[in-house]
Design a protein around this motif. Structure first.
Motif, PDB file in Angstrom:
ATOM      1  N   ALA A 159       0.877  -1.082   0.073  1.00  0.00           N
ATOM      2  CA  ALA A 159       0.007   0.149   0.211  1.00  0.00           C
ATOM      3  C   ALA A 159       0.914   1.175   0.124  1.00  0.00           C
ATOM      4  N   GLU A 160       1.925   1.340   0.800  1.00  0.00           N
ATOM      5  CA  GLU A 160       2.881   2.452   0.822  1.00  0.00           C
ATOM      6  C   GLU A 160       3.533   2.608  -0.439  1.00  0.00           C
ATOM      7  N   GLU A 161       4.049   1.322  -1.059  1.00  0.00           N
ATOM      8  CA  GLU A 161       4.605   1.406  -2.379  1.00  0.00           C
ATOM      9  C   GLU A 161       3.684   1.966  -3.376  1.00  0.00           C
ATOM     10  N   PHE A 162       2.651   1.715  -3.431  1.00  0.00           N
ATOM     11  CA  PHE A 162       1.413   1.878  -4.308  1.00  0.00           C
ATOM     12  C   PHE A 162       1.257   3.334  -4.252  1.00  0.00           C
ATOM     13  N   ILE A 163       0.966   4.096  -2.907  1.00  0.00           N
ATOM     14  CA  ILE A 163       0.600   5.591  -2.861  1.00  0.00           C
ATOM     15  C   ILE A 163       2.069   6.226  -3.472  1.00  0.00           C
ATOM     16  N   GLN A 164       3.378   5.827  -3.001  1.00  0.00           N
ATOM     17  CA  GLN A 164       4.196   6.711  -3.808  1.00  0.00           C
ATOM     18  C   GLN A 164       4.704   6.543  -4.948  1.00  0.00           C
ATOM     19  N   ALA A 165       4.185   5.319  -5.751  1.00  0.00           N
ATOM     20  CA  ALA A 165       4.617   4.982  -7.047  1.00  0.00           C
ATOM     21  C   ALA A 165       4.181   6.406  -7.831  1.00  0.00           C
ATOM     22  N   LYS A 168       1.090   4.593 -10.848  1.00  0.00           N
ATOM     23  CA  LYS A 168       0.340   3.469 -10.015  1.00  0.00           C
ATOM     24  C   LYS A 168      -0.328   2.597 -10.717  1.00  0.00           C
ATOM     25  N   ASN A 169      -0.666   2.703 -11.936  1.00  0.00           N
ATOM     26  CA  ASN A 169      -1.321   1.537 -12.805  1.00  0.00           C
ATOM     27  C   ASN A 169      -0.283   0.631 -12.901  1.00  0.00           C
ATOM     28  N   GLU A 170       1.055   0.884 -13.196  1.00  0.00           N
ATOM     29  CA  GLU A 170       1.941  -0.275 -13.391  1.00  0.00           C
ATOM     30  C   GLU A 170       2.422  -0.987 -11.847  1.00  0.00           C
ATOM     31  N   LYS A 171       2.056  -0.238 -10.953  1.00  0.00           N
ATOM     32  CA  LYS A 171       2.312  -0.752  -9.769  1.00  0.00           C
ATOM     33  C   LYS A 171       1.232  -1.616  -9.038  1.00  0.00           C
ATOM     34  N   TYR A 172       0.202  -1.317  -9.538  1.00  0.00           N
ATOM     35  CA  TYR A 172      -1.056  -2.184  -9.334  1.00  0.00           C
ATOM     36  C   TYR A 172      -0.679  -3.391  -9.956  1.00  0.00           C
ATOM     37  N   LYS A 195      -8.930  -3.972  -3.898  1.00  0.00           N
ATOM     38  CA  LYS A 195     -10.083  -2.944  -4.069  1.00  0.00           C
ATOM     39  C   LYS A 195      -9.832  -1.513  -3.926  1.00  0.00           C
ATOM     40  N   TYR A 196      -9.187  -1.248  -2.806  1.00  0.00           N
ATOM     41  CA  TYR A 196      -9.088   0.034  -2.474  1.00  0.00           C
ATOM     42  C   TYR A 196      -7.912   0.765  -3.548  1.00  0.00           C
ATOM     43  N   MET A 197      -7.008   0.110  -3.871  1.00  0.00           N
ATOM     44  CA  MET A 197      -6.122   0.597  -5.146  1.00  0.00           C
ATOM     45  C   MET A 197      -6.787   0.921  -6.376  1.00  0.00           C
ATOM     46  N   LYS A 198      -7.861  -0.106  -6.715  1.00  0.00           N
ATOM     47  CA  LYS A 198      -8.548   0.232  -8.043  1.00  0.00           C
ATOM     48  C   LYS A 198      -9.543   1.663  -7.753  1.00  0.00           C
ATOM     49  N   ARG A 199     -10.116   1.800  -6.511  1.00  0.00           N
ATOM     50  CA  ARG A 199     -10.803   2.893  -6.430  1.00  0.00           C
ATOM     51  C   ARG A 199      -9.942   4.318  -6.382  1.00  0.00           C
ATOM     52  N   ILE A 200      -8.661   4.055  -5.796  1.00  0.00           N
ATOM     53  CA  ILE A 200      -7.772   5.282  -5.959  1.00  0.00           C
ATOM     54  C   ILE A 200      -7.387   5.639  -7.331  1.00  0.00           C
ATOM     55  N   LEU A 201      -7.157   4.445  -8.162  1.00  0.00           N
ATOM     56  CA  LEU A 201      -6.803   4.750  -9.606  1.00  0.00           C
ATOM     57  C   LEU A 201      -8.203   5.429 -10.166  1.00  0.00           C
TER      58      LEU A 201
END
Length: 251
Positions: A159-165, A168-172, A195-201
């Motif tokens: 989650a931390e890596e995703f937020i800082q990427a 973000k699509n590639e990190k997901y 699911k939360y990562m998708k919603r952030i995207l």
């Protein structure tokens, strides 16, 4: 009529009180001037509360709750030092060693890292005492992981890596592949993170704030069932794993 001598009776009361104190802080280790250095030196991180010999009150309750929460963490323990300002004044010198000079300073928290007892990190005097603040204090001053109920260490780091990427699509996509390697019982929890990562995207970073407020509102409903309440609390904890934001993270 025969009666117990005064001193044994007082001793018995002291023992009973001590047992009750130990039981009131599950997961805590009782520390004193005799075992302090031995125990501190054996653990990576130790959070110690210096307090009166028989502590009570809201701050003690917060400390107890935190001790229970992290009881399974192998790298962190919490300990209590009971200081007496009467009789033989047990542990008074030990407290003074860490700049705790009188009972007006109680309770006081000191964090010891990497087994070093010659220095400690003080919890700010005016800081609010709650479990989240104690957790943050330990995390900010050490490199150990302290997970919230319902969270997974590996997914928290993702989650931390995703937020800082930057991308973000590639990190997901990378993270989604990694979740296939998790054991079956962890995959359900991992699904919530994804699911939360998708919603952030799709909705942007602001989704975190909106969803947090929504979950908090649901938790305040009086008729909510305990199982549902626990599920909402776990989801709220997972959301907190995404709160490592800075200006570059806006979508």
């Amino acid at each position: 009529m025969y009666s117990l001598p005064k001193s044994p009776f007082i001793l018995l009361c002291s023992i009973l009180l001590t047992v009750r104190v130990v039981e009131s802080c599950k997961g805590c280790v009782n520390l004193d001037e005799h075992n302090f250095n031995k125990i501190i030196s054996r653990f990576k991180v130790v959070l110690v509360k210096f307090d009166m010999a028989y502590p009570y009150g809201e701050k003690h309750d917060v400390f107890t709750k935190f001790a229970e929460e992290i009881s399974d963490n192998k790298n962190l323990i919490v300990g209590e030092v009971g200081v007496k300002d009467y009789g033989e004044k047990d542990n008074e010198e030990l407290a003074q060693k860490y700049a705790i000079r009188s009972k007006e300073d109680f309770p006081a928290l000191r964090l010891f890292v990497n087994g070093i007892t010659t220095k400690s990190i003080s919890f700010p005097l005016k800081e609010k005492w709650d479990v989240e603040m104690l957790r943050t204090f330990v995390k900010d001053n050490s490199d150990i992981y302290i997970g919230l109920p319902g969270c997974l260490e590996k997914m928290d780091r993702f989650a931390e890596e995703f937020i800082q990427a930057e991308d973000k699509n590639e990190k997901y996509k990378e993270i989604e592949k990694e979740t296939h390697m998790l054991v079956e019982k962890e995959k359900e929890t991992a699904t919530t993170y994804l699911k939360y990562m998708k919603r952030i995207l799709s909705d942007g970073i602001n989704f975190i704030k909106q969803e947090t407020e929504r979950l908090k509102k649901l938790l305040k409903e009086s008729k909510i069932q305990e199982k549902k309440k626990q599920d909402l609390s776990n989801r709220l904890n997972i959301l907190k794993s995404f709160h490592v934001l800075n200006s570059k993270d806006e979508l």
